[in-house]
Design a protein around this motif. Structure first.
Motif, PDB file in Angstrom:
ATOM      1  N   VAL A  44       0.843  -1.196   0.000  1.00  0.00           N
ATOM      2  CA  VAL A  44       0.000   0.000   0.000  1.00  0.00           C
ATOM      3  C   VAL A  44       0.879   1.248   0.000  1.00  0.00           C
ATOM      4  O   VAL A  44       2.072   1.198   0.309  1.00  0.00           O
ATOM      5  N   ALA A  45       0.269   2.379  -0.320  1.00  0.00           N
ATOM      6  CA  ALA A  45       0.943   3.676  -0.262  1.00  0.00           C
ATOM      7  C   ALA A  45       0.226   4.566   0.727  1.00  0.00           C
ATOM      8  O   ALA A  45      -0.991   4.467   0.915  1.00  0.00           O
ATOM      9  N   VAL A  46       0.981   5.429   1.384  1.00  0.00           N
ATOM     10  CA  VAL A  46       0.430   6.478   2.238  1.00  0.00           C
ATOM     11  C   VAL A  46       0.856   7.812   1.643  1.00  0.00           C
ATOM     12  O   VAL A  46       2.054   8.033   1.403  1.00  0.00           O
ATOM     13  N   ILE A  47      -0.112   8.685   1.394  1.00  0.00           N
ATOM     14  CA  ILE A  47       0.185   9.997   0.827  1.00  0.00           C
ATOM     15  C   ILE A  47       0.227  11.005   1.971  1.00  0.00           C
ATOM     16  O   ILE A  47      -0.782  11.245   2.629  1.00  0.00           O
ATOM     17  N   GLY A  48       1.396  11.569   2.220  1.00  0.00           N
ATOM     18  CA  GLY A  48       1.542  12.565   3.275  1.00  0.00           C
ATOM     19  C   GLY A  48       2.575  12.162   4.303  1.00  0.00           C
ATOM     20  O   GLY A  48       2.563  11.027   4.801  1.00  0.00           O
ATOM     21  N   GLY A  49       3.464  13.094   4.625  1.00  0.00           N
ATOM     22  CA  GLY A  49       4.532  12.813   5.578  1.00  0.00           C
ATOM     23  C   GLY A  49       4.434  13.580   6.870  1.00  0.00           C
ATOM     24  O   GLY A  49       5.426  13.747   7.577  1.00  0.00           O
ATOM     25  N   GLY A  50       3.236  14.037   7.199  1.00  0.00           N
ATOM     26  CA  GLY A  50       3.023  14.663   8.497  1.00  0.00           C
ATOM     27  C   GLY A  50       2.767  13.610   9.560  1.00  0.00           C
ATOM     28  O   GLY A  50       2.942  12.400   9.328  1.00  0.00           O
ATOM     29  N   SER A  59      -0.037  12.491  10.787  1.00  0.00           N
ATOM     30  CA  SER A  59      -1.088  11.535  10.404  1.00  0.00           C
ATOM     31  C   SER A  59      -0.559  10.501   9.431  1.00  0.00           C
ATOM     32  O   SER A  59      -0.852   9.299   9.547  1.00  0.00           O
ATOM     33  N   GLY A  60       0.231  10.953   8.449  1.00  0.00           N
ATOM     34  CA  GLY A  60       0.742  10.035   7.454  1.00  0.00           C
ATOM     35  C   GLY A  60       1.716   9.020   8.018  1.00  0.00           C
ATOM     36  O   GLY A  60       1.628   7.820   7.714  1.00  0.00           O
ATOM     37  N   ILE A  61       2.644   9.477   8.850  1.00  0.00           N
ATOM     38  CA  ILE A  61       3.634   8.547   9.411  1.00  0.00           C
ATOM     39  C   ILE A  61       2.990   7.620  10.436  1.00  0.00           C
ATOM     40  O   ILE A  61       3.324   6.432  10.515  1.00  0.00           O
ATOM     41  N   GLU A  62       2.039   8.131  11.218  1.00  0.00           N
ATOM     42  CA  GLU A  62       1.307   7.252  12.138  1.00  0.00           C
ATOM     43  C   GLU A  62       0.562   6.172  11.359  1.00  0.00           C
ATOM     44  O   GLU A  62       0.533   4.999  11.761  1.00  0.00           O
ATOM     45  N   ALA A  63      -0.056   6.558  10.235  1.00  0.00           N
ATOM     46  CA  ALA A  63      -0.766   5.583   9.406  1.00  0.00           C
ATOM     47  C   ALA A  63       0.192   4.527   8.864  1.00  0.00           C
ATOM     48  O   ALA A  63      -0.118   3.331   8.860  1.00  0.00           O
ATOM     49  N   ALA A  64       1.365   4.970   8.425  1.00  0.00           N
ATOM     50  CA  ALA A  64       2.354   4.028   7.883  1.00  0.00           C
ATOM     51  C   ALA A  64       2.793   3.025   8.945  1.00  0.00           C
ATOM     52  O   ALA A  64       2.911   1.823   8.670  1.00  0.00           O
ATOM     53  N   ILE A  65       3.010   3.509  10.159  1.00  0.00           N
ATOM     54  CA  ILE A  65       3.437   2.627  11.252  1.00  0.00           C
ATOM     55  C   ILE A  65       2.339   1.605  11.571  1.00  0.00           C
ATOM     56  O   ILE A  65       2.607   0.407  11.752  1.00  0.00           O
ATOM     57  N   ASP A  66       1.099   2.072  11.632  1.00  0.00           N
ATOM     58  CA  ASP A  66      -0.019   1.165  11.916  1.00  0.00           C
ATOM     59  C   ASP A  66      -0.169   0.114  10.816  1.00  0.00           C
ATOM     60  O   ASP A  66      -0.350  -1.084  11.087  1.00  0.00           O
ATOM     61  N   LEU A  67      -0.092   0.565   9.572  1.00  0.00           N
ATOM     62  CA  LEU A  67      -0.295  -0.349   8.446  1.00  0.00           C
ATOM     63  C   LEU A  67       0.841  -1.356   8.310  1.00  0.00           C
ATOM     64  O   LEU A  67       0.631  -2.482   7.848  1.00  0.00           O
ATOM     65  N   ALA A  68       2.042  -0.963   8.716  1.00  0.00           N
ATOM     66  CA  ALA A  68       3.207  -1.837   8.546  1.00  0.00           C
ATOM     67  C   ALA A  68       3.055  -3.165   9.270  1.00  0.00           C
ATOM     68  O   ALA A  68       3.656  -4.163   8.872  1.00  0.00           O
ATOM     69  N   GLY A  69       2.245  -3.189  10.320  1.00  0.00           N
ATOM     70  CA  GLY A  69       2.020  -4.434  11.048  1.00  0.00           C
ATOM     71  C   GLY A  69       1.007  -5.338  10.387  1.00  0.00           C
ATOM     72  O   GLY A  69       0.797  -6.473  10.835  1.00  0.00           O
ATOM     73  N   VAL A 116       4.764  -0.712   2.980  1.00  0.00           N
ATOM     74  CA  VAL A 116       4.170   0.618   2.954  1.00  0.00           C
ATOM     75  C   VAL A 116       5.155   1.573   2.302  1.00  0.00           C
ATOM     76  O   VAL A 116       6.331   1.624   2.683  1.00  0.00           O
ATOM     77  N   THR A 117       4.669   2.334   1.321  1.00  0.00           N
ATOM     78  CA  THR A 117       5.488   3.381   0.710  1.00  0.00           C
ATOM     79  C   THR A 117       4.853   4.727   1.019  1.00  0.00           C
ATOM     80  O   THR A 117       3.698   4.962   0.657  1.00  0.00           O
ATOM     81  N   VAL A 118       5.605   5.583   1.699  1.00  0.00           N
ATOM     82  CA  VAL A 118       5.132   6.924   2.033  1.00  0.00           C
ATOM     83  C   VAL A 118       5.616   7.896   0.960  1.00  0.00           C
ATOM     84  O   VAL A 118       6.817   7.949   0.651  1.00  0.00           O
ATOM     85  N   LEU A 119       4.677   8.658   0.383  1.00  0.00           N
ATOM     86  CA  LEU A 119       5.031   9.670  -0.605  1.00  0.00           C
ATOM     87  C   LEU A 119       4.778  11.054  -0.002  1.00  0.00           C
ATOM     88  O   LEU A 119       3.642  11.369   0.375  1.00  0.00           O
ATOM     89  N   GLU A 120       5.822  11.854   0.101  1.00  0.00           N
ATOM     90  CA  GLU A 120       5.740  13.200   0.666  1.00  0.00           C
ATOM     91  C   GLU A 120       6.125  14.217  -0.403  1.00  0.00           C
ATOM     92  O   GLU A 120       7.178  14.107  -1.038  1.00  0.00           O
ATOM     93  N   PHE A 121       5.281  15.210  -0.588  1.00  0.00           N
ATOM     94  CA  PHE A 121       5.505  16.226  -1.612  1.00  0.00           C
ATOM     95  C   PHE A 121       6.720  17.098  -1.298  1.00  0.00           C
ATOM     96  O   PHE A 121       7.461  17.510  -2.189  1.00  0.00           O
ATOM     97  N   ASP A 122       6.959  17.358  -0.017  1.00  0.00           N
ATOM     98  CA  ASP A 122       8.043  18.246   0.404  1.00  0.00           C
ATOM     99  C   ASP A 122       9.397  17.519   0.341  1.00  0.00           C
ATOM    100  O   ASP A 122       9.467  16.314   0.127  1.00  0.00           O
ATOM    101  N   SER A 123      10.442  18.293   0.585  1.00  0.00           N
ATOM    102  CA  SER A 123      11.789  17.721   0.573  1.00  0.00           C
ATOM    103  C   SER A 123      12.154  17.094   1.909  1.00  0.00           C
ATOM    104  O   SER A 123      13.236  16.517   2.054  1.00  0.00           O
ATOM    105  N   LYS A 124      11.265  17.192   2.885  1.00  0.00           N
ATOM    106  CA  LYS A 124      11.501  16.582   4.200  1.00  0.00           C
ATOM    107  C   LYS A 124      10.169  16.195   4.816  1.00  0.00           C
ATOM    108  O   LYS A 124       9.106  16.736   4.460  1.00  0.00           O
ATOM    109  N   LEU A 125      10.212  15.245   5.731  1.00  0.00           N
ATOM    110  CA  LEU A 125       9.012  14.848   6.463  1.00  0.00           C
ATOM    111  C   LEU A 125       8.653  15.931   7.479  1.00  0.00           C
ATOM    112  O   LEU A 125       9.530  16.605   8.026  1.00  0.00           O
ATOM    113  N   ARG A 126       7.365  16.069   7.732  1.00  0.00           N
ATOM    114  CA  ARG A 126       6.901  17.066   8.699  1.00  0.00           C
ATOM    115  C   ARG A 126       6.454  16.433  10.012  1.00  0.00           C
ATOM    116  O   ARG A 126       6.050  17.128  10.927  1.00  0.00           O
ATOM    117  N   ALA A 127       6.529  15.112  10.093  1.00  0.00           N
ATOM    118  CA  ALA A 127       6.099  14.404  11.297  1.00  0.00           C
ATOM    119  C   ALA A 127       7.094  14.632  12.435  1.00  0.00           C
ATOM    120  O   ALA A 127       8.259  14.978  12.204  1.00  0.00           O
TER     121      ALA A 127
END
Length: 532
Positions: free
Chosen positions: A358-364, A366-376, A381-392
């Motif tokens: 699956v993919a998670v769109i967003g690196g704030g 909410s996005g990183i929490e979702a990725a961690i939950d889904l990883a189990g 999980v592939t996180v796609l973040e529009f910015d040059s750095k994560l905001r989480a």
């Protein structure tokens, strides 16, 4: 299977049974079947009115449970082991099948009882979905009232073949007589409106007949609930219009920053909010959505609110607490595959993607929490973040990077959702640094890119900022006389539950102060007539 505290609570609840309840189990050789058998026998041991029988029926899912009222011959089914969020659904099914009063208005119960025809509902859920129990419990209440209605809760993770055959990629998914009836959260009122064509008309007429309010609150989240309570406590005629109680809080699994409560879950907090509001003299019009607002033609005059069903309400002061909704990607394919692989709630729909990429769109956060939950649950999980750095927060970033099946792609702009017409197969994105177009093969896409204020229905003369948020003063006042606002729909600096509650109280007190100070046109006319 049940811990001692839950057993004690359940034994207390079962004392409310007034007639015999039969628990019929359909078992196979699986571990889940053993869990279900243990569960029902523990329950039966707590009350002499509960009996367990084991049946064999090739037409029944296994493992499954049939909760049957011997007195009314009504039945409620659970395919799987109704634990997690659905344990409450099981408890209520027991009580309602055992003639414990259902907490619905008499006219609603009669409406359900008089529905013509046969209705066989199938409700696919995940046990981690916090919205699913509302739908299951609404349909179960209908089944407990009318013998011609049945409902079966189906744990999608336990019956993957059915989920695959029906292309179910979002929960709750409700089927009626074999056809898709609804997907996502749906209330009892909405269900009845779909089954009874005259129901909406009757509701609209009843709302039209209401007298003008002193304070009308639009929105049933933390801000709206707080505002309604503070308005009612001031002794003014208060009403609340809510599409659904809770709003975004219903999609929040863990709440650990609500002062004085160390930890709770969104649905539990929402239930407490609604219960608190109902303790006061507040006219609650739920499952109603505002469509248009017409400002008063003079200070102290009535403000008009038109609902989507065509009904109109009048109020001297209006308090807007409509909250926010998930922000969408706004790319081709998103709407086409919504509920078919494009999702916005990882807790609800994550279990349906077990073992898939699956993919998670967003690196704030909410996005990183979702990725961690889904990883189990999922394979990758592939996180796609529009910015040059994560905001989480850094702690979340560290946790995500420590997990072996989470990849993070920065400078990634999603351009399209792809699929086979039935379900998602992947997405296209461009690399911001090089402009190169790339494709990612995934079965699910979880969008976690923030919120959009629910202000689209408001009049043009109401001042909004460039994000569409209502601009408010220190007392919650807007630029329109008599119109106040609170919570996530406003330009408040931070979007937090406790802040929304505080702003709801502030705005309600501001509206009360307005009502005390502004001249009332009808009173002015009477005074002038007497003077003449």
């Amino acid at each position: 299977m049940l811990d001692p505290q839950i057993k004690q609570q359940l034994q207390t609840y079962l004392q409310h049974l007034k007639s015999p309840v039969e628990l019929a189990v359909f078992l196979d050789s699986s571990d889940k079947a053993k869990e279900l058998d243990t569960l029902v026998r523990e329950i039966a041991a707590m009350s002499p009115l509960v009996e367990v029988i084991t049946l064999t029926d090739e037409g029944e899912r296994a493992p499954s449970l049939l909760v049957r009222s011997k007195a009314k011959q009504t039945s409620i089914r659970f395919a799987g082991v109704p634990m997690g969020h659905e344990f409450t659904s099981l408890v209520l099914a027991l009580l309602h099948s055992g003639d414990h009063p259902i907490k619905l208005e008499a006219e609603v119960i009669e409406q359900i009882r008089q529905l013509p025809g046969q209705y066989q509902f199938e409700t696919y859920v995940s046990l981690s979905c916090q919205n699913c129990p509302d739908v299951v419990q609404a349909l179960n209440m209908m089944a407990a009232i009318n013998p011609a209605i049945s409902n079966v809760m189906i744990d999608g993770a336990l019956f993957p073949t059915e989920v695959s055959e029906r292309n179910i990629m979002a929960v709750p998914s409700v089927y009626l007589n074999g056809e898709l009836f609804a997907q996502g959260r749906i209330s009892l009122t909405e269900i009845l409106n779909k089954l009874d064509s005259k129901s909406g008309e009757r509701q609209a007429q009843a709302i039209n007949d209401k007298e003008a309010f002193d304070l009308l609150v639009v929105g049933g989240g933390p801000a709206g609930a707080s505002a309604a309570i503070y308005g009612a406590r001031k002794g003014i005629k208060t009403g609340i219009v809510a599409d659904s109680f809770g709003g975004q809080v219903m999609d929040t699994m863990a709440i650990e920053n609500f002062i004085s409560v160390k930890g709770t879950q969104g649905p539990k907090l929402v239930a407490s909010l609604e219960e608190h509001v109902r303790d006061y003299d507040v006219d609650i019009m739920d499952n109603q959505k505002a469509r248009q607002v017409q400002a008063a033609d003079q200070p102290g005059g009535n403000i008009t609110i038109e609902l989507e069903n065509g009904a109109k309400l009048q109020t001297k002061a209006l308090l807007l607490a409509t909250g926010a909704r998930w922000r969408e990607m706004n790319v081709p394919g998103e709407q086409e595959y919504r509920g078919k692989g494009v999702a916005y709630c990882p807790h609800c729909d994550g279990p349906l993607f077990k073992g898939k990429a699956v993919a998670v769109i967003g690196g704030g956060n909410s996005g990183i929490e979702a990725a961690i939950d889904l990883a189990g649950i999922v394979s990758k999980v592939t996180v796609l973040e529009f910015d040059s750095k994560l905001r989480a927060d850094e702690v979340l970033q560290q946790k995500a990077r420590s997990m072996g099946n989470i990849d993070i792609i920065l400078n990634a702009r999603t351009t399209k959702v792809t699929g086979d017409g039935e379900k998602v197969s992947g997405l296209n994105y461009t690399c911001g640094s090089s402009g190169e177009a790339k494709q990612l093969d995934v079965a699910g896409i979880f969008v976690q890119i923030g919120l959009v204020p629910n202000s689209q229905f408001l009049p043009e003369e109401l001042a909004l900022n460039n994000r569409g948020e209502i601009i408010t003063g220190s007392g919650g006042q807007t630029n329109l006389p008599g119109v106040y606002a609170a919570g996530d729909v406003t330009d408040s600096a931070y979007k937090q539950i406790i802040i929304a509650m505080g702003s709801g109280a502030t705005a309600a007190l501001g509206a009360f102060d307005y009502l005390m100070r502004v001249p009332q046109p009808e009173l002015t006319a009477i005074v002038e007539e007497d003077a003449a």
